[in-house]
Design a protein around this motif. Structure first.
Motif, PDB file in Angstrom:
ATOM      1  N   UNK A  23      72.719 -13.189 -26.408  1.00  0.00           N
ATOM      2  CA  UNK A  23      71.313 -12.853 -26.631  1.00  0.00           C
ATOM      3  C   UNK A  23      70.619 -12.714 -25.281  1.00  0.00           C
ATOM      4  N   UNK A  24      69.979 -11.559 -25.093  1.00  0.00           N
ATOM      5  CA  UNK A  24      69.289 -11.286 -23.838  1.00  0.00           C
ATOM      6  C   UNK A  24      67.851 -10.884 -24.111  1.00  0.00           C
ATOM      7  N   UNK A  25      66.962 -11.304 -23.225  1.00  0.00           N
ATOM      8  CA  UNK A  25      65.545 -10.992 -23.346  1.00  0.00           C
ATOM      9  C   UNK A  25      65.096 -10.082 -22.220  1.00  0.00           C
ATOM     10  N   UNK A  26      64.480  -8.998 -22.604  1.00  0.00           N
ATOM     11  CA  UNK A  26      63.923  -8.057 -21.631  1.00  0.00           C
ATOM     12  C   UNK A  26      62.407  -8.083 -21.719  1.00  0.00           C
ATOM     13  N   UNK A  27      61.769  -7.942 -20.578  1.00  0.00           N
ATOM     14  CA  UNK A  27      60.324  -7.975 -20.504  1.00  0.00           C
ATOM     15  C   UNK A  27      59.705  -6.601 -20.763  1.00  0.00           C
ATOM     16  N   UNK A  28      60.430  -5.544 -20.417  1.00  0.00           N
ATOM     17  CA  UNK A  28      59.909  -4.186 -20.568  1.00  0.00           C
ATOM     18  C   UNK A  28      60.878  -3.337 -21.382  1.00  0.00           C
ATOM     19  N   UNK A  29      60.333  -2.549 -22.283  1.00  0.00           N
ATOM     20  CA  UNK A  29      61.148  -1.687 -23.142  1.00  0.00           C
ATOM     21  C   UNK A  29      62.026  -0.776 -22.292  1.00  0.00           C
ATOM     22  N   UNK A  30      61.441  -0.110 -21.286  1.00  0.00           N
ATOM     23  CA  UNK A  30      62.196   0.853 -20.478  1.00  0.00           C
ATOM     24  C   UNK A  30      63.384   0.201 -19.772  1.00  0.00           C
ATOM     25  N   UNK A  31      63.158  -0.994 -19.230  1.00  0.00           N
ATOM     26  CA  UNK A  31      64.238  -1.684 -18.526  1.00  0.00           C
ATOM     27  C   UNK A  31      65.360  -2.054 -19.499  1.00  0.00           C
ATOM     28  N   UNK A  32      64.999  -2.477 -20.691  1.00  0.00           N
ATOM     29  CA  UNK A  32      66.005  -2.790 -21.706  1.00  0.00           C
ATOM     30  C   UNK A  32      66.791  -1.563 -22.122  1.00  0.00           C
ATOM     31  N   UNK A  33      66.096  -0.429 -22.307  1.00  0.00           N
ATOM     32  CA  UNK A  33      66.769   0.798 -22.728  1.00  0.00           C
ATOM     33  C   UNK A  33      67.790   1.260 -21.704  1.00  0.00           C
ATOM     34  N   UNK A  34      67.563   0.954 -20.437  1.00  0.00           N
ATOM     35  CA  UNK A  34      68.519   1.330 -19.397  1.00  0.00           C
ATOM     36  C   UNK A  34      69.780   0.468 -19.453  1.00  0.00           C
ATOM     37  N   UNK A  71      57.922   2.512 -31.210  1.00  0.00           N
ATOM     38  CA  UNK A  71      59.053   3.193 -31.863  1.00  0.00           C
ATOM     39  C   UNK A  71      60.376   2.829 -31.193  1.00  0.00           C
ATOM     40  N   UNK A  72      60.413   2.890 -29.867  1.00  0.00           N
ATOM     41  CA  UNK A  72      61.646   2.551 -29.136  1.00  0.00           C
ATOM     42  C   UNK A  72      61.977   1.072 -29.313  1.00  0.00           C
ATOM     43  N   UNK A  73      60.979   0.218 -29.274  1.00  0.00           N
ATOM     44  CA  UNK A  73      61.221  -1.215 -29.420  1.00  0.00           C
ATOM     45  C   UNK A  73      61.834  -1.523 -30.790  1.00  0.00           C
ATOM     46  N   UNK A  74      61.294  -0.906 -31.834  1.00  0.00           N
ATOM     47  CA  UNK A  74      61.813  -1.163 -33.181  1.00  0.00           C
ATOM     48  C   UNK A  74      63.244  -0.675 -33.334  1.00  0.00           C
ATOM     49  N   UNK A  75      63.581   0.364 -32.606  1.00  0.00           N
ATOM     50  CA  UNK A  75      64.920   0.934 -32.701  1.00  0.00           C
ATOM     51  C   UNK A  75      65.975   0.068 -32.001  1.00  0.00           C
ATOM     52  N   UNK A  76      65.616  -0.564 -30.902  1.00  0.00           N
ATOM     53  CA  UNK A  76      66.628  -1.205 -30.069  1.00  0.00           C
ATOM     54  C   UNK A  76      66.572  -2.725 -29.967  1.00  0.00           C
ATOM     55  N   UNK A  77      65.459  -3.348 -30.338  1.00  0.00           N
ATOM     56  CA  UNK A  77      65.332  -4.792 -30.158  1.00  0.00           C
ATOM     57  C   UNK A  77      65.389  -5.519 -31.497  1.00  0.00           C
ATOM     58  N   UNK A  78      66.151  -6.611 -31.532  1.00  0.00           N
ATOM     59  CA  UNK A  78      66.347  -7.405 -32.737  1.00  0.00           C
ATOM     60  C   UNK A  78      65.135  -8.267 -33.069  1.00  0.00           C
ATOM     61  N   UNK A  79      64.494  -8.782 -32.027  1.00  0.00           N
ATOM     62  CA  UNK A  79      63.339  -9.659 -32.212  1.00  0.00           C
ATOM     63  C   UNK A  79      62.302  -9.318 -31.152  1.00  0.00           C
ATOM     64  N   UNK A  80      61.065  -9.180 -31.576  1.00  0.00           N
ATOM     65  CA  UNK A  80      59.967  -8.875 -30.666  1.00  0.00           C
ATOM     66  C   UNK A  80      59.099 -10.125 -30.589  1.00  0.00           C
ATOM     67  N   UNK A  81      59.036 -10.716 -29.389  1.00  0.00           N
ATOM     68  CA  UNK A  81      58.422 -12.030 -29.202  1.00  0.00           C
ATOM     69  C   UNK A  81      56.915 -12.031 -29.028  1.00  0.00           C
ATOM     70  N   UNK A  82      56.297 -10.922 -28.755  1.00  0.00           N
ATOM     71  CA  UNK A  82      54.910 -10.992 -28.304  1.00  0.00           C
ATOM     72  C   UNK A  82      53.975 -10.071 -29.070  1.00  0.00           C
TER      73      UNK A  82
END
Length: 180
Positions: free
Chosen positions: A52-63, A86-97
């Protein structure tokens, strides 16, 4: 210390804390914050057993997401702007904020359009600090009926931001004092 050794050390401390708290072994999950680390370092951590990894920014996670195996779980731990939903919902399992009813409503609409049911945490500013984001507790209580009626979001819990704590050493025990 290698990534493997560091991960093993952290996990042993988590297991000891579970034991002290009377929690079942494995009930606490580690979210490794991968923001600012290159994909190869995140992959090395995955190879060491972290999933499990946490990214602070959508763009950085997508890379990074395409560089890791599909068994990797990605959490968005930073603030979410509406234009990134839209991108966050597609790629992230849990949105913390999720920090406002406005954002939650928009996410619910996008989730309905895309057929997603994202898991979210509602961000709560428990210290009522103007410098931090999130629902103030009294606002969350007032808006809860509408939040809980959003059919395309799964509210998995709260992400609370307490006031900053300062540790003061005195003769004798250490005392924690609230303050900014």
């Amino acid at each position: 210390m290698s990534i493997q050794q560091n991960l093993e050390h952290i996990l042993s401390r988590i297991r000891a804390a579970e034991l002290r708290a009377g929690r079942p072994a494995g009930s606490v999950r580690l979210v490794a914050v991968s923001k600012t680390f290159p994909a190869e370092d995140v992959k090395a951590c995955h190879d060491a057993g972290q999933r499990i990894f946490g990214e602070n920014k959508v763009q950085e996670g997508l890379a990074k997401i395409p560089s890791l195996p599909p068994d990797t779980e990605w959490h968005l731990i930073g603030p979410l702007q509406r234009n990134k939903v839209r991108k966050a919902l597609e790629y992230f399992t849990l949105i913390h904020a999720v920090d406002s009813l406005r954002l939650a409503r928009f996410m619910d609409t996008v989730a309905q359009e895309t057929g997603k049911r994202p898991r979210i945490l509602l961000e709560v500013n428990v210290g009522n600090e103007d410098s931090k984001f999130g629902f103030f507790p009294e606002t969350l209580e007032k808006e809860w009926p509408e939040l809980s009626s959003l059919n395309h979001l799964e509210i998995a819990g709260l992400m609370c931001i307490p006031p900053r704590w300062k540790i003061r050493r005195r003769r004798g025990p250490i005392s924690a004092v609230s303050g900014s």
